[in-house]
Design a protein around this motif. Sequence first.
Motif, short mmCIF file in Angstrom:
data_model
loop_
_atom_site.label_atom_id
_atom_site.label_comp_id
_atom_site.label_asym_id
_atom_site.label_seq_id
_atom_site.Cartn_x
_atom_site.Cartn_y
_atom_site.Cartn_z
N VAL A 219 0.85 -1.19 0.00
CA VAL A 219 0.00 0.00 0.00
C VAL A 219 0.89 1.23 0.00
O VAL A 219 1.77 1.37 0.85
CB VAL A 219 -0.94 0.01 1.23
CG1 VAL A 219 -1.75 1.29 1.27
CG2 VAL A 219 -1.85 -1.21 1.21
N VAL A 220 0.65 2.16 -0.99
CA VAL A 220 1.45 3.39 -1.11
C VAL A 220 0.49 4.57 -1.11
O VAL A 220 -0.29 4.75 -2.05
CB VAL A 220 2.29 3.38 -2.40
CG1 VAL A 220 3.22 4.59 -2.43
CG2 VAL A 220 3.10 2.09 -2.53
N VAL B 9 -1.44 9.25 5.70
CA VAL B 9 -1.09 8.18 6.63
C VAL B 9 -2.34 7.46 7.15
O VAL B 9 -2.39 6.22 7.21
CB VAL B 9 -0.27 8.76 7.81
CG1 VAL B 9 0.03 7.66 8.84
CG2 VAL B 9 1.02 9.38 7.29
N ASP B 10 -3.36 8.22 7.53
CA ASP B 10 -4.57 7.58 8.07
C ASP B 10 -5.24 6.69 7.03
O ASP B 10 -5.67 5.57 7.34
CB ASP B 10 -5.55 8.66 8.54
CG ASP B 10 -5.05 9.41 9.77
OD1 ASP B 10 -4.20 8.83 10.48
OD2 ASP B 10 -5.51 10.54 9.99
N LEU C 33 -6.55 1.27 5.24
CA LEU C 33 -6.64 0.28 4.17
C LEU C 33 -5.78 -0.94 4.48
O LEU C 33 -6.17 -2.09 4.22
CB LEU C 33 -6.18 0.92 2.84
CG LEU C 33 -6.29 0.05 1.59
CD1 LEU C 33 -7.72 -0.45 1.40
CD2 LEU C 33 -5.84 0.81 0.37
N THR C 34 -4.64 -0.69 5.09
CA THR C 34 -3.76 -1.80 5.49
C THR C 34 -4.46 -2.70 6.50
O THR C 34 -4.43 -3.94 6.41
CB THR C 34 -2.45 -1.25 6.07
OG1 THR C 34 -1.77 -0.48 5.08
CG2 THR C 34 -1.55 -2.38 6.55
N TYR D 278 4.71 5.58 2.55
CA TYR D 278 3.98 6.83 2.42
C TYR D 278 4.56 7.77 1.34
O TYR D 278 4.20 8.95 1.29
CB TYR D 278 3.97 7.54 3.77
CG TYR D 278 3.46 6.65 4.88
CD1 TYR D 278 2.09 6.35 4.98
CD2 TYR D 278 4.35 6.10 5.82
CE1 TYR D 278 1.64 5.50 5.98
CE2 TYR D 278 3.88 5.27 6.83
CZ TYR D 278 2.53 4.96 6.90
OH TYR D 278 2.07 4.12 7.89
N SER D 279 5.42 7.26 0.48
CA SER D 279 5.97 8.08 -0.61
C SER D 279 6.39 7.16 -1.75
O SER D 279 6.59 5.95 -1.57
CB SER D 279 7.17 8.91 -0.14
OG SER D 279 8.27 8.07 0.15
#
Length: 634
Positions: free
Chosen positions: A518-519, A523-524, A529-530, A544-545
């Motif tokens: 997941v990218v 963050v939330d 989703l994770t 996150y990037s």
Amino acid sequence: MIVRIAQYPLKKRLLYGIASTAGVLLAQQVLASIAHGRLTFLLISASLPLITVLFGAWSGALLLTTGVAYGALWLQPIGSFAVDEQPDRIVLLAFTVVGGLLIAAGQQLAKVARRAGRAEAATRDAADRLLQVERDARHRFDVALDSAGVPFFIVTPVVRERHIAELRWDFLNEAAMQLFNPAAGVVIGSSTAYVRPTGWDTDLLLDRLAPLAERDGRDAFDVRVQGDDGEQWFHVVAASLEGSVVAWFGNITPRVRAEQALSEADRRKDEFLATLAHELRNPLAPIRQVAEILEQPGLTDQRTKWCITVLRRQSAAMALLLDDLLDVSRITRGALTLRKETVALREVLDDAVEIARPLLEAKAHEIVVELPPRPLHIQADRLRVAQVLGNLLTNAAKYTPPGGYIELTATADDAEIVLSVADNGIGIESDKLSAIFLMFSQVNPDHHREGGLGIGLALSKSLMELHGGRLTASSAGKDRGSCFSIHLPAQCRVVPAPVPTRDAPAIAASVGKRRILVVDDNVDAADALTALLELEGHEVRTVYSGEEAIGILTHFSPEVILLDLGLPGMSGIDVAQCIRATPATKDVTMIAITGWGQPQDRERTAKAGFDFHFTKPVDVAQLSQAIESAVAAT
């Protein structure tokens, strides 16, 4: 000579006059010195006609006066203009009279010279004009022949021992020159025995054109030429021309090929009608027989069911024949409309296999279906593509001996999508490969007869062309199998739109455990989703990037990547392109998660290599179906 000199320009005439007068005076002076002046002055009269012709009567009169004065000075008494002796006076008078007559003669001669000069100038001008007219006519003739675009030539016979031994090229227009090999060098003046149009026969030219050089007449004949571009035909029209032969010849290859094609089409039409009659009689015979059986009394239920089965099967066979005929008619009239939709390629292949399954199972063939490692969706008419693939599979089953091997494969790259049906059947001879897509064509009408009207491949080819694609065939030869391939342009590939949201989203229990990355820079959203995916049993990593996503791929090999597009720094599009360019990850399933959902946004993700495009907030059921589809494709 005098007439010629009289036509010279003034300066040139003046030079000739001065020179001639000086010559006469010099000669007179010499004679005067020898003869002591007696009668030598008469010599000056020799130049009177010339001077008169050159400069007119006044010049002759001036010269005559000068001569009389000169003679008077040299006659007795010398040095005086007085002439005492009677004979000298008579001579002087005679000189004057004769000089006058010579001046008059010079005037007449001048008139004659002028008329002769004008006549000669007119003749010369006329000759120049005629020459120019001839040059202009020849130029117009050359331009007309060159611009006509039709080959034209003139040949002249070469006679040896009272027999035409060969012909010589005397003229060729540009269209005719194009037919000669550039390496032939000089053509004009060369013999037809050594220099001739590429592929032409020497004996033919000599045999057909030589008689026209010996007698008046014309001839027309066709010439077959085997050249670099294959077989060509020319129609030659030749005629006699004052011992030479002129000829026009036109390329009639398109007409001959059209006639041959019409003849071949007529032959195939007759074969088609015979085949159609045969194919219609095949189902009609059992239908008629079953009808008679049904009329019999005491028919058992088992026999009735068998009759119904036969009727359904044979009527279905007739319906297929009629459907093919109607489809061909619609395509020919341009009335067939494709109903394009976004469809999974796997579903199209499944439909095609179902169409051919009865024949495949009846002949105990082994069929292998190979799908791309990633799910693939196309924008196409699902029914028509499945119909074409089903036809190819059916043909492969027909022309492969029982227990054969048939392979259906699908591949995709940046240029095109290729669907291939290969078999190890009877194969196709190389000289028949170009004809198998023609209407009413049979691969082998005499052997391995399996029915059909010979329109299936022609119909399939037309259907693929309507999709912007093409249908090709290849074979290693007789009894070495064959391969038919559908080539669809890469533009057919699309990212599917989301299916309607379910009323009660549920986690699909059938989805196995998969490695998912997941990218998302939110963050939330990424963590939520994770957590959801982990509840479904998947192994999930979260970054996150875009840079982190590329970095984690060095030690984590996901099967599915959920990628946000609006990432800071390296965007989701850049990440996707990098992933597709890396051999280790080029087949991973990528799903776009974004707030952008316009058609142009879907086009961008499709070009970047995404397999699915979902807008936020993501429907859980749709996401599970996408993951399930990706899993099924691996």
